[in-house]
Motif scaffolding. Sequence first.
Motif, PDB file in Angstrom:
ATOM      1  N   ASP A 131     -23.310 -39.058  27.439  1.00 50.18           N
ATOM      2  CA  ASP A 131     -22.262 -39.895  28.449  1.00 50.18           C
ATOM      3  C   ASP A 131     -22.623 -39.687  29.891  1.00 50.18           C
ATOM      4  O   ASP A 131     -22.137 -40.456  30.886  1.00 50.18           O
ATOM      5  CB  ASP A 131     -20.836 -39.569  28.057  1.00 50.18           C
ATOM      6  CG  ASP A 131     -20.574 -38.138  28.927  1.00 50.18           C
ATOM      7  OD1 ASP A 131     -21.360 -37.178  29.111  1.00 50.18           O
ATOM      8  OD2 ASP A 131     -19.192 -38.067  29.093  1.00 50.18           O
ATOM      9  N   GLY A 132     -23.856 -38.905  30.343  1.00 51.19           N
ATOM     10  CA  GLY A 132     -24.325 -38.705  31.790  1.00 51.19           C
ATOM     11  C   GLY A 132     -23.599 -37.423  32.246  1.00 51.19           C
ATOM     12  O   GLY A 132     -23.859 -37.331  33.280  1.00 51.19           O
ATOM     13  N   THR A 133     -22.522 -36.682  31.824  1.00 52.12           N
ATOM     14  CA  THR A 133     -22.028 -35.757  32.194  1.00 52.12           C
ATOM     15  C   THR A 133     -23.147 -34.549  32.274  1.00 52.12           C
ATOM     16  O   THR A 133     -23.663 -34.401  31.502  1.00 52.12           O
ATOM     17  CB  THR A 133     -20.514 -35.317  31.570  1.00 52.12           C
ATOM     18  OG1 THR A 133     -19.651 -36.496  31.668  1.00 52.12           O
ATOM     19  CG2 THR A 133     -20.061 -34.072  32.048  1.00 52.12           C
ATOM     20  N   VAL A 134     -23.027 -33.773  33.429  1.00 54.44           N
ATOM     21  CA  VAL A 134     -23.881 -32.573  33.563  1.00 54.44           C
ATOM     22  C   VAL A 134     -22.970 -31.491  33.624  1.00 54.44           C
ATOM     23  O   VAL A 134     -22.015 -31.400  34.407  1.00 54.44           O
ATOM     24  CB  VAL A 134     -24.865 -32.658  34.871  1.00 54.44           C
ATOM     25  CG1 VAL A 134     -25.754 -31.747  34.947  1.00 54.44           C
ATOM     26  CG2 VAL A 134     -25.737 -34.043  34.753  1.00 54.44           C
ATOM     27  N   LEU A 135     -23.235 -30.489  32.835  1.00 59.11           N
ATOM     28  CA  LEU A 135     -22.366 -29.195  32.725  1.00 59.11           C
ATOM     29  C   LEU A 135     -23.305 -28.210  33.133  1.00 59.11           C
ATOM     30  O   LEU A 135     -24.625 -28.301  32.786  1.00 59.11           O
ATOM     31  CB  LEU A 135     -21.896 -29.006  31.128  1.00 59.11           C
ATOM     32  CG  LEU A 135     -21.105 -30.186  30.568  1.00 59.11           C
ATOM     33  CD1 LEU A 135     -20.523 -29.942  29.332  1.00 59.11           C
ATOM     34  CD2 LEU A 135     -19.669 -30.366  31.400  1.00 59.11           C
ATOM     35  N   SER A 136     -22.939 -27.220  33.783  1.00 57.78           N
ATOM     36  CA  SER A 136     -23.724 -25.805  34.224  1.00 57.78           C
ATOM     37  C   SER A 136     -22.970 -24.816  33.794  1.00 57.78           C
ATOM     38  O   SER A 136     -21.607 -24.776  34.169  1.00 57.78           O
ATOM     39  CB  SER A 136     -24.051 -25.813  35.754  1.00 57.78           C
ATOM     40  OG  SER A 136     -25.023 -24.989  35.964  1.00 57.78           O
ATOM     41  N   GLY A 137     -23.561 -23.719  33.251  1.00 62.36           N
ATOM     42  CA  GLY A 137     -22.785 -22.604  32.761  1.00 62.36           C
ATOM     43  C   GLY A 137     -23.741 -21.788  31.944  1.00 62.36           C
ATOM     44  O   GLY A 137     -24.826 -22.109  31.545  1.00 62.36           O
ATOM     45  N   HIS A 138     -23.014 -20.686  31.487  1.00 64.60           N
ATOM     46  CA  HIS A 138     -23.631 -19.654  30.477  1.00 64.60           C
ATOM     47  C   HIS A 138     -23.303 -20.033  29.138  1.00 64.60           C
ATOM     48  O   HIS A 138     -22.265 -20.252  28.809  1.00 64.60           O
ATOM     49  CB  HIS A 138     -23.374 -18.190  30.821  1.00 64.60           C
ATOM     50  CG  HIS A 138     -23.876 -17.761  31.952  1.00 64.60           C
ATOM     51  ND1 HIS A 138     -25.095 -17.491  32.278  1.00 64.60           N
ATOM     52  CD2 HIS A 138     -22.965 -17.469  33.349  1.00 64.60           C
ATOM     53  CE1 HIS A 138     -25.111 -16.956  33.417  1.00 64.60           C
ATOM     54  NE2 HIS A 138     -24.182 -16.960  34.096  1.00 64.60           N
ATOM     55  N   VAL A 139     -24.164 -20.299  28.080  1.00 69.06           N
ATOM     56  CA  VAL A 139     -24.166 -20.404  26.815  1.00 69.06           C
ATOM     57  C   VAL A 139     -23.612 -18.952  26.057  1.00 69.06           C
ATOM     58  O   VAL A 139     -24.181 -18.103  26.244  1.00 69.06           O
ATOM     59  CB  VAL A 139     -25.355 -20.673  26.256  1.00 69.06           C
ATOM     60  CG1 VAL A 139     -25.104 -20.841  24.401  1.00 69.06           C
ATOM     61  CG2 VAL A 139     -26.014 -22.106  26.562  1.00 69.06           C
ATOM     62  N   GLU A 140     -22.209 -19.084  25.528  1.00 72.47           N
ATOM     63  CA  GLU A 140     -21.622 -17.971  25.328  1.00 72.47           C
ATOM     64  C   GLU A 140     -21.759 -17.651  23.731  1.00 72.47           C
ATOM     65  O   GLU A 140     -21.554 -16.546  23.076  1.00 72.47           O
ATOM     66  CB  GLU A 140     -20.031 -18.102  25.735  1.00 72.47           C
ATOM     67  CG  GLU A 140     -20.012 -17.472  27.109  1.00 72.47           C
ATOM     68  CD  GLU A 140     -20.403 -16.448  27.736  1.00 72.47           C
ATOM     69  OE1 GLU A 140     -20.280 -15.308  27.366  1.00 72.47           O
ATOM     70  OE2 GLU A 140     -21.160 -16.309  28.695  1.00 72.47           O
TER      71      GLU A 140
ATOM     72  N   LEU B 136     -14.494 -37.944  26.216  1.00 72.80           N
ATOM     73  CA  LEU B 136     -15.143 -38.629  24.937  1.00 72.80           C
ATOM     74  C   LEU B 136     -16.553 -39.063  25.597  1.00 72.80           C
ATOM     75  O   LEU B 136     -16.824 -39.136  26.824  1.00 72.80           O
ATOM     76  CB  LEU B 136     -14.393 -39.823  24.578  1.00 72.80           C
ATOM     77  CG  LEU B 136     -13.027 -39.563  24.094  1.00 72.80           C
ATOM     78  CD1 LEU B 136     -12.183 -40.679  23.929  1.00 72.80           C
ATOM     79  CD2 LEU B 136     -12.813 -38.598  22.999  1.00 72.80           C
ATOM     80  N   ALA B 137     -17.552 -39.563  24.724  1.00 72.65           N
ATOM     81  CA  ALA B 137     -18.704 -40.013  24.901  1.00 72.65           C
ATOM     82  C   ALA B 137     -18.640 -41.272  25.884  1.00 72.65           C
ATOM     83  O   ALA B 137     -19.674 -41.548  26.807  1.00 72.65           O
ATOM     84  CB  ALA B 137     -19.463 -40.230  23.726  1.00 72.65           C
ATOM     85  N   THR B 138     -17.538 -41.991  25.574  1.00 74.65           N
ATOM     86  CA  THR B 138     -17.071 -43.350  26.529  1.00 74.65           C
ATOM     87  C   THR B 138     -17.059 -42.948  28.154  1.00 74.65           C
ATOM     88  O   THR B 138     -16.983 -43.701  28.904  1.00 74.65           O
ATOM     89  CB  THR B 138     -16.118 -44.174  25.983  1.00 74.65           C
ATOM     90  OG1 THR B 138     -15.158 -43.323  26.304  1.00 74.65           O
ATOM     91  CG2 THR B 138     -16.508 -44.548  24.499  1.00 74.65           C
ATOM     92  N   GLY B 139     -16.742 -41.403  28.464  1.00 76.34           N
ATOM     93  CA  GLY B 139     -16.515 -41.012  29.789  1.00 76.34           C
ATOM     94  C   GLY B 139     -14.613 -40.831  30.045  1.00 76.34           C
ATOM     95  O   GLY B 139     -14.276 -40.377  30.998  1.00 76.34           O
ATOM     96  N   ARG B 140     -14.125 -41.325  29.024  1.00 74.20           N
ATOM     97  CA  ARG B 140     -12.767 -41.284  28.773  1.00 74.20           C
ATOM     98  C   ARG B 140     -12.463 -39.803  28.764  1.00 74.20           C
ATOM     99  O   ARG B 140     -12.697 -39.007  27.958  1.00 74.20           O
ATOM    100  CB  ARG B 140     -12.194 -41.976  27.872  1.00 74.20           C
ATOM    101  CG  ARG B 140     -10.464 -42.090  28.074  1.00 74.20           C
ATOM    102  CD  ARG B 140      -9.808 -43.321  26.996  1.00 74.20           C
ATOM    103  NE  ARG B 140      -8.460 -43.283  27.465  1.00 74.20           N
ATOM    104  CZ  ARG B 140      -7.781 -43.950  26.757  1.00 74.20           C
ATOM    105  NH1 ARG B 140      -7.988 -44.745  25.648  1.00 74.20           N
ATOM    106  NH2 ARG B 140      -6.367 -44.016  26.943  1.00 74.20           N
ATOM    107  N   LEU B 141     -11.257 -39.574  29.430  1.00 74.53           N
ATOM    108  CA  LEU B 141     -10.813 -37.935  29.154  1.00 74.53           C
ATOM    109  C   LEU B 141      -9.254 -38.226  28.684  1.00 74.53           C
ATOM    110  O   LEU B 141      -8.460 -38.790  29.088  1.00 74.53           O
ATOM    111  CB  LEU B 141     -10.520 -37.270  30.627  1.00 74.53           C
ATOM    112  CG  LEU B 141      -9.998 -35.915  30.682  1.00 74.53           C
ATOM    113  CD1 LEU B 141     -11.211 -35.022  29.769  1.00 74.53           C
ATOM    114  CD2 LEU B 141      -9.769 -35.273  32.003  1.00 74.53           C
ATOM    115  N   LEU B 142      -9.097 -37.284  27.471  1.00 72.36           N
ATOM    116  CA  LEU B 142      -7.859 -37.211  26.973  1.00 72.36           C
ATOM    117  C   LEU B 142      -7.359 -35.915  26.778  1.00 72.36           C
ATOM    118  O   LEU B 142      -8.182 -34.988  26.662  1.00 72.36           O
ATOM    119  CB  LEU B 142      -8.042 -37.738  25.544  1.00 72.36           C
ATOM    120  CG  LEU B 142      -8.379 -39.241  25.184  1.00 72.36           C
ATOM    121  CD1 LEU B 142      -8.798 -39.293  23.682  1.00 72.36           C
ATOM    122  CD2 LEU B 142      -7.541 -40.166  25.656  1.00 72.36           C
TER     123      LEU B 142
END
Length: 201
Positions: A61-70, A144-150
């Motif tokens: 969806d274009g979101t970029v996440l940064s962090g440690h894979v736990e 969601l992959a559409t960019g919507r947040l629930l």
Amino acid sequence: MRWDRLFDDLEDQLASEWEAERAALDTEAERLRLSRVALREWLEAIAGQAGGATPSIELVDGTVLSGHVEGVGADWIALEPSGSRPATLLVPLSSIASIGMAHADVLRSARPAATARSPLADRLTLGYVLRDLVRRRAGVALQLATGRLLTGTIDRAGADHLDLALHDPGAPRRASEVTGHRLVAFSAIAFVRVEHPTALV
């Protein structure tokens, strides 16, 4: 004397040819090994490394996440995001578009795994973890992959979808707080944010 030199030259030539052939075989064997490495195995190689790699994960969806894979499950990863309040993100492997890392970390993660993969991890599907969140009544935010947040609480988790009771973040799941319900296909989820990581399996 001339024959001795000839034999020495032939031995050196033969040794060089053997070394070149062995190097070619080693290179081909490594190419073959790398051709069988799945994204999930690569993520397992960097999971839980204290002070290790911090990948930048771009979702479909274009979101970029940064962090440690736990942790890594059968079809998802648990990501501890950088620079935010304590939370855990459950990211389906199918929602990952690309991963950015330093070249040295990419090379290090391409090495063969030092420890055997847990057979339990192969059975921990996204559905299993979501059903655990149902049991714990944990509040979640679904991107969601559409960019919507629930936001809300997962009431039920089926084979390929979940039933989300919608309410404000942080609010308890009471009938008076619920503003609606959504059935959400697992395939539509970019990630699930769990505010209290202790709610995870």
